[in-house]
Design a protein around this motif. Structure first.
Motif, mmCIF file in Angstrom:
data_model
loop_
_atom_site.group_PDB
_atom_site.id
_atom_site.type_symbol
_atom_site.label_atom_id
_atom_site.label_comp_id
_atom_site.label_asym_id
_atom_site.label_seq_id
_atom_site.Cartn_x
_atom_site.Cartn_y
_atom_site.Cartn_z
ATOM 1 N N ILE A 52 0.831 -1.210 0.000
ATOM 2 C CA ILE A 52 0.000 0.000 0.000
ATOM 3 C C ILE A 52 0.863 1.257 0.000
ATOM 4 O O ILE A 52 0.421 2.324 -0.425
ATOM 5 N N LEU A 53 2.104 1.139 0.446
ATOM 6 C CA LEU A 53 3.029 2.269 0.396
ATOM 7 C C LEU A 53 3.851 2.276 -0.884
ATOM 8 O O LEU A 53 4.081 3.328 -1.477
ATOM 9 N N TRP A 160 1.384 11.821 -3.428
ATOM 10 C CA TRP A 160 1.509 10.491 -2.834
ATOM 11 C C TRP A 160 1.473 10.587 -1.315
ATOM 12 O O TRP A 160 0.788 9.802 -0.645
ATOM 13 N N ILE A 164 -1.311 8.859 1.148
ATOM 14 C CA ILE A 164 -0.849 7.785 2.022
ATOM 15 C C ILE A 164 -0.947 8.178 3.493
ATOM 16 O O ILE A 164 -1.438 7.417 4.323
ATOM 17 N N ASP A 168 -5.295 9.138 5.059
ATOM 18 C CA ASP A 168 -5.588 8.022 5.953
ATOM 19 C C ASP A 168 -5.618 8.456 7.408
ATOM 20 O O ASP A 168 -6.437 7.974 8.191
#
Length: 182
Positions: A52-53, A160, A164, A168
């Protein structure tokens, strides 16, 4: 003519050494995680956190760098009797296809050789391929609107980081605040 452009762009993107490094990094990481966890479920849980990263970051950076690196070839294609829409979509599809191919090789080869086939890996692959495609489109958007390479890659990294970490974090904060409400 569009198929020829798509085929050339796919071969051109797959010739990149960065994609080989990305594939080998993911493959080595998955082998290491599988060795440490010794169970497919634990491996998948840690793998989700890593992917996910890593997948959006590589998709964003590779797309912007590839787009900036092939400006002269794009100018040459635009001078030909080919529609700009077909050039644009052929480039995006080729980048997404090459990154998805590298992800599939890196995800399925270690896990199938160590644990066998599992349906949850297919869902993990589809989710990561979709995230990679979204970040490829965002990288293309950044590269087409920002002329300077340094600013473009910096903006890509900022986007990004926003999706990320900040996005979140804000969602988790809202869930924490409203945990008592049904």
């Amino acid at each position: 003519m569009t198929a020829a452009i798509l085929r050339y762009e796919c071969f051109n993107a797959l010739r990149s050494k960065w994609l080989y490094a990305y594939t080998s990094l993911l493959t080595t990481t998955i082998f290491g995680l599988a060795y440490l966890a010794a169970d497919i479920r634990r491996t998948e849980l840690v793998l989700i956190s890593v992917l996910i990263l890593l997948v959006p970051l590589v998709s964003m950076l590779f797309t912007t760098a590839y787009w900036y690196g092939s400006e002269l070839f794009t100018e040459l294609l635009v001078a030909q009797p080919v529609s700009r829409r077909s050039i644009f979509w052929a480039r995006i599809i080729s980048i997404v296809a090459s990154l998805t191919t590298c992800l599939a090789i890196a995800l399925f080869v270690p896990t199938i050789t160590l644990f066998g086939f599992d349906r949850s890996l297919v869902w993990l692959f589809l989710g990561m391929a979709l995230a990679g495609a979204v970040f490829c489109c965002l990288g293309t958007l950044v590269a087409t609107y920002v002329i300077d390479r340094l600013w473009g890659i910096g903006l890509g990294l900022a986007i990004w980081f926003y999706f990320i970490a900040v996005h979140d974090g804000l969602l988790l904060l809202l869930l924490y605040w409203f945990r008592e409400y049904p």
